[in-house]
Write a protein that holds these residues in place. Structure first.
Motif, mmCIF file in Angstrom:
data_model
loop_
_atom_site.group_PDB
_atom_site.id
_atom_site.type_symbol
_atom_site.label_atom_id
_atom_site.label_comp_id
_atom_site.label_asym_id
_atom_site.label_seq_id
_atom_site.Cartn_x
_atom_site.Cartn_y
_atom_site.Cartn_z
ATOM 1 N N GLY A 61 12.605 -4.531 4.076
ATOM 2 C CA GLY A 61 12.674 -5.746 3.278
ATOM 3 C C GLY A 61 11.472 -6.628 3.517
ATOM 4 O O GLY A 61 10.769 -6.505 4.530
ATOM 5 N N ASN A 63 10.029 -10.815 2.745
ATOM 6 C CA ASN A 63 10.094 -12.173 2.196
ATOM 7 C C ASN A 63 8.788 -12.847 2.582
ATOM 8 O O ASN A 63 8.612 -13.301 3.708
ATOM 9 N N PRO A 82 6.633 -13.139 -2.972
ATOM 10 C CA PRO A 82 7.398 -11.923 -3.291
ATOM 11 C C PRO A 82 8.538 -11.728 -2.294
ATOM 12 O O PRO A 82 8.442 -12.145 -1.137
ATOM 13 N N TYR A 83 9.605 -11.123 -2.751
ATOM 14 C CA TYR A 83 10.697 -10.759 -1.847
ATOM 15 C C TYR A 83 11.278 -9.439 -2.314
ATOM 16 O O TYR A 83 11.341 -9.144 -3.503
ATOM 17 N N TYR A 84 11.695 -8.638 -1.351
ATOM 18 C CA TYR A 84 12.188 -7.309 -1.663
ATOM 19 C C TYR A 84 13.345 -6.976 -0.744
ATOM 20 O O TYR A 84 13.277 -7.159 0.468
ATOM 21 N N ASN A 85 14.431 -6.513 -1.365
ATOM 22 C CA ASN A 85 15.579 -6.019 -0.614
ATOM 23 C C ASN A 85 16.133 -7.075 0.334
ATOM 24 O O ASN A 85 16.467 -6.795 1.478
ATOM 25 N N GLN A 86 16.265 -8.317 -0.168
ATOM 26 C CA GLN A 86 16.856 -9.391 0.621
ATOM 27 C C GLN A 86 18.359 -9.398 0.382
ATOM 28 O O GLN A 86 18.811 -9.476 -0.752
ATOM 29 N N SER A 100 15.475 -8.544 -5.296
ATOM 30 C CA SER A 100 14.030 -8.343 -5.260
ATOM 31 C C SER A 100 13.397 -9.104 -6.401
ATOM 32 O O SER A 100 14.000 -9.263 -7.462
ATOM 33 N N ASP A 123 13.280 -11.839 -11.197
ATOM 34 C CA ASP A 123 14.198 -11.482 -10.131
ATOM 35 C C ASP A 123 15.253 -10.503 -10.641
ATOM 36 O O ASP A 123 15.609 -10.494 -11.812
#
Length: 612
Positions: A61, A63, A82-86, A100, A123
């Motif tokens: 993940g 953030n 960016p954020y991924y798999n939070q 994500s 998102d």
């Protein structure tokens, strides 16, 4: 085995990678700063129906934030996140299982005469906003995006000019069902201000469109689609007057068309012009005089516009051809002492709707006393005398009281507001309400404190049964430096309208057809616990449940929602241990499907990096 090996390598990498430089310069003009919280661990999601996808395995993940400027921060500055798999372990992303996406903003020519900005977001798997009034929201899984751009011309000595354009869309399915929600909005606006010879002038223009899709269980027997497009413009002026006075005058005109596609297809058009003006003077330090007036040439359009602006989906109502309203009033306010003030006001109404003309006069007197009586109470009270051209006469009352007092180690406080026969939008209707609250606080020793509070409200049209709305909520907490325990209970019932923000309670509104009202009633309760037994170790758990019912002219539904979430966080410098578990259950009887349950868990490590 490959994924497992990659996961172990990722965990080792997070732990041993050294810190990087705090910032980086590219060439002569570009400055960058980047940091991120990277996570790696084992995550699982499983449910009890085919509508809920199950998965598990090692996951990574992110953030992060990348910010910087070009040439000078006042020339171009930007921020990208960016954020991924939070997962639910981070509630900022409002996701049950994982979210994500990216958000980005850029500011151009800040501090100059021509500043501008650009923003973007995208998102996935974020929650929706459908819910029951006074209850937790229904949760949807889907996708949303948005874009905005703005620019201004701020040249000294000339009128200012600011313009912007924004658009956004979202779609998803209601959790536990296959029913879809969706919305698409576009808004363009222009603003301008100018000061000349003591006058402050302003003007505006807006053009907007809204497309919304509402699921069956809320809309009725079939999916509902609403398309609204319209524009409005206006201008105004204000100026200081002699004798410590001021005046204002404003004019606006709105036009909109709504196509309502549902069980009964309808199309509505309205054009509304509204004008307001007023003035105030202050002959002495204690005395002030004021006058005001307003005129609306289309009461039906005025009421519909207020509902449409809130995103309401409804069959538009009609108060009849040529509905309009004129209001004129004036009064005086006098400060009797440092602690006491009085105000008197007279208001005249002249309205036309339902093919008839109605007039009315309201005379109001209020008294405010803001010094504590017996070191406990402050209050304000007023009396309203009403008469109208239909031979009706009544007396109304408004009152507010505040209470605060310390009794040895106890802190007690409360408020109470009451109104009876208060003027509503239409002169032939009056509304009544009361709101009340109380709070109790006590220090228990050894760093402990206990707080209990209560809030309640009730409102409705005085002479129209079935328009009441009521809510009550209770909460309590015990806290210290190392732990906090909370509990809450809410009960709500009344009338609501369907909007693109879900079901929202409404103040009693004359003219809204009963077929558009959705009656809601429900209870919710929950609690939470957070503790820091060791330095840098945080444990938390929350639970909430709501049981509610909705009833409209075409459908009814019994709804049940339950959410449990537990988290563990431990930080050692920039390395953290994370663990979390979420169980979410939602049932909506109108969908004809059994309740759906989703479980998700995550165990892993995180590392904070300053990349440049």
């Amino acid at each position: 085995m490959t994924r497992f090996a990659a996961g172990i390598a990722g965990l080792l990498l997070l732990a041993i990678t050294p810190l990087a430089l705090a910032q980086m310069q590219v060439g002569e003009n570009l400055q960058l700063k980047g940091n991120a919280l990277l996570t790696a661990g084992y995550q699982g999601v499983y449910g009890d129906s085919s509508e809920i996808e199950s998965s598990h395995g090692l996951d990574f993940g992110l953030n992060g934030t990348v910010s910087g400027s070009y040439y000078n921060p006042n020339f171009v500055s930007f921020n990208i996140s960016p954020y991924y798999n939070q997962s639910q372990a981070n509630s900022n992303f409002q996701s049950l299982t994982g979210a994500s996406g990216v958000t980005a903003t850029a500011n151009l020519f800040t501090g100059s005469h021509f500043p501008g900005s650009v923003s973007y977001r995208d998102d996935y798997n974020s929650t929706g906003t459908f819910g029951l009034a006074g209850e937790p929201n229904f949760t949807t899984h889907g996708h949303g995006d948005g874009f905005g751009i703005g620019w201004s011309a701020l040249i000294p000595g000339l009128p200012t000019l600011s313009t912007s354009y924004t658009q956004g869309s979202g779609s998803g399915t209601v959790f536990g069902t296959s029913q879809e929600t969706g919305s698409d909005t576009k808004l363009f606006n222009v603003r301008s201000t100018y000061a000349i010879e003591g006058f402050h002038l302003n003007g505006f223009y807006d053009h907007n469109s809204l497309h919304a899709t509402y699921p069956e269980f809320l809309a009725g027997e079939q999916e509902t689609v609403s398309n609204t497009a319209g524009h409005d413009f206006g201008f105004g002026a204000n100026r200081n007057l002699p004798i410590n006075g001021s005046f204002y005058a404003n004019y606006s005109r709105s036009q909109a068309t709504t196509d309502f596609l549902g069980q009964n297809d309808t199309t509505s058009n309205y054009t509304t012009s509204t004008e307001t003006s007023g003035a105030t003077i202050r002959p002495t330090q204690k005395l002030s005089l004021f006058v005001n007036e307003s005129y609306t040439d289309n009461l039906s359009g005025y009421l519909n516009q207020n509902l449409i602006n809130s995103g309401t989906v409804q069959t538009p109502f009609d108060l009849g051809t040529g509905s309009n309203s004129l209001t004129m009033g004036g009064g005086a306010a006098y400060q009797i002492s440092n602690f006491m003030g009085a105000q008197a006001q007279a208001t005249y109404y002249d309205q036309h709707y339902f093919g008839r003309s109605f007039t009315g006069t309201y005379i109001t007197g209020t008294l405010n006393y803001n010094r504590r009586i017996l070191d406990m109470f402050t209050f304000s009270a007023g009396v309203i005398e009403e008469s109208n051209g239909q031979g009706s006469n009544s007396v109304g009352f408004i009152g507010n009281a505040n209470y605060f007092h310390r009794i040895k180690g106890w802190e007690t406080s409360g408020t109470f507001s009451y109104a009876q026969n208060v003027q509503s939008v239409l002169v032939t209707y009056t509304t009544s309400y009361y709101n009340y609250s109380s709070r109790l606080r006590r220090r228990l020793g050894h760093g402990l404190a206990w707080i209990a509070s209560f809030n309640g409200s009730h409102s409705g049209l005085t002479q129209q049964a079935g328009t009441d709305s009521d809510s009550k909520s209770y909460s309590t907490s015990v806290s210290s430096r190392r732990f906090t325990v909370t509990g809450n209970y809410t009960r709500a019932s009344g009338n609501s309208l369907l909007t693109n923000a879900g079901l929202v309670p409404i103040a009693p509104t004359p003219g809204v057809p009963a077929s558009d009202l959705i009656i809601f009633g429900g209870d919710s309760y929950g609690g939470g616990l957070s503790a820091t037994p060791l330095r840098k170790l945080t444990l938390s758990a929350t639970f909430s449940r709501s049981i509610s019912n909705t009833l409209s002219s075409s459908t009814n539904s019994h709804n049940n929602e339950e959410l449990f979430n537990a988290q563990l966080q431990y930080h050692l410098r920039r390395i953290g241990l994370l663990a979390g578990y979420t169980k979410f259950t939602q049932g909506i009887s109108a969908t004809g499907l059994p309740p759906g349950t989703s479980n998700s868990y995550f165990v892993g490590v995180s590392r904070w990096f300053d990349f440049f």
